[in-house]
Scaffold this active site. Structure first.
Site, PDB file in Angstrom:
ATOM      1  N   HIS A  24       4.137 -11.138  -1.438  1.00 59.94           N
ATOM      2  CA  HIS A  24       3.569  -9.727  -0.823  1.00 59.94           C
ATOM      3  C   HIS A  24       4.587  -8.596  -0.773  1.00 59.94           C
ATOM      4  CE1 HIS A  24       1.255  -8.041   2.764  1.00 59.94           C
ATOM      5  NE2 HIS A  24       2.322  -7.347   2.854  1.00 59.94           N
ATOM      6  N   GLU A  25       5.951  -9.008  -0.332  1.00 59.00           N
ATOM      7  CA  GLU A  25       6.975  -7.712  -0.153  1.00 59.00           C
ATOM      8  C   GLU A  25       6.988  -7.311  -1.827  1.00 59.00           C
ATOM      9  OE1 GLU A  25       7.417  -6.438   2.392  1.00 59.00           O
ATOM     10  OE2 GLU A  25       6.180  -8.086   3.531  1.00 59.00           O
ATOM     11  N   HIS A  31       4.718  -4.762  -3.109  1.00 56.76           N
ATOM     12  CA  HIS A  31       5.111  -3.556  -2.233  1.00 56.76           C
ATOM     13  C   HIS A  31       6.379  -2.763  -3.002  1.00 56.76           C
ATOM     14  CE1 HIS A  31       2.502  -3.774   1.385  1.00 56.76           C
ATOM     15  NE2 HIS A  31       3.384  -4.548   1.701  1.00 56.76           N
TER      16      HIS A  31
END
Length: 261
Positions: free
Chosen positions: A70-71, A74
């Site tokens: 997820h990170e 980003h």
């Protein structure tokens, strides 16, 4: 989620030059997961004995990997816009990515925010397709199902429309685009985050009052911790946005006074 990082922890890897730091609080989460799910795994697979706790530890690792994916989404999306990431942090609450924005726009901000949940939902979709095709059984089948479920939940939860979740960036970007003010967008996102907390708390209380078997003491404790964290993040957004708007009004007022003189 994206926000300012705290200190502590240690670097476990570097991805595209960005350090990935694991906070010590993650070990607390992993210990809780092992204690809670170890006995459940042992009941389902009594033949593996104490190794059930090792399977439960794999749950914690799968959660860590899902948050990292997820990170990274980003960070890599931000990098595509020329926004260098300075650090990725994995901790008690999941994870945060810190990056330097240059020439930010509502569209770019929205794309970076949506990249994280999109990565998790893509992993969940691919995992589900593989399960349907390969039909894994036993411990492997359980871990595959956990991977799909964890990524689905991480993706959907982060899309809730309020700061500090990624869905808050959707609110911020929409208001920013319509008003031309990122600070007003941040203020709206903070209030939306508070509304999300109220909605979560009201839902848990309503289910508890109805005697729903889905609401255990553990669910209430986890919901309370999540609500506390979200309320803090939303309040920080509201305070920061108000301070920036007040500062801007002060600057505008000073300019008007100079013009009158």
């Amino acid at each position: 989620m994206t926000r300012r990082l705290s200190g502590g922890g240690f670097t476990i890897a570097r991805v595209a030059g960005t350090p990935v730091r694991l906070q010590y609080s993650w070990f607390l989460v992993s210990a809780v997961i092992v204690v809670l799910f170890g006995p459940q795994v042992q009941r389902i697979f009594p033949e593996i004995g104490p190794l059930a706790y090792l399977v439960a530890a794999a749950y914690a690792v799968l959660l860590l990997v899902s948050v990292l994916a997820h990170e990274l989404a980003h960070a890599l999306t931000a990098r595509a816009f020329g926004w260098p990431s300075t650090e990725i942090e994995l901790n008690l609450w999941g994870g945060h990515t810190q990056f330097v924005t240059r020439g930010a726009t509502p569209g770019k901000s929205l794309a970076v925010a949506l990249a994280g949940p999109a990565a998790n939902l893509l992993i969940a979709a691919v995992g589900w397709a593989l399960i349907e095709a390969l039909e894994p059984v036993g411990v492997l089948g359980m871990l595959a199902s956990v991977t799909v479920l964890v990524n689905f939940l991480v993706g959907v939860f982060n899309l809730l429309p309020g700061h500090p979740l990624d869905g808050g960036r959707i609110v911020e970007s929409a208001v920013w685009r319509s008003t031309g003010s990122q600070d007003r967008g941040m203020l709206a996102s903070g209030w939306a985050g508070r509304a999300v907390v109220v909605a979560i708390a009201a839902t848990v209380l309503a289910l508890a009052a109805s005697g729903s078997p889905r609401v255990s003491i553990l669910v209430v404790v986890v919901a309370t911790m999540v609500c506390f964290f979200l309320w803090q993040g939303a309040g920080e957004s509201v305070r920061l946005a108000r301070a920036r708007l007040a500062h801007r009004r002060g600057l505008d007022g000073g300019r008007e006074g100079s013009q009158e003189r």
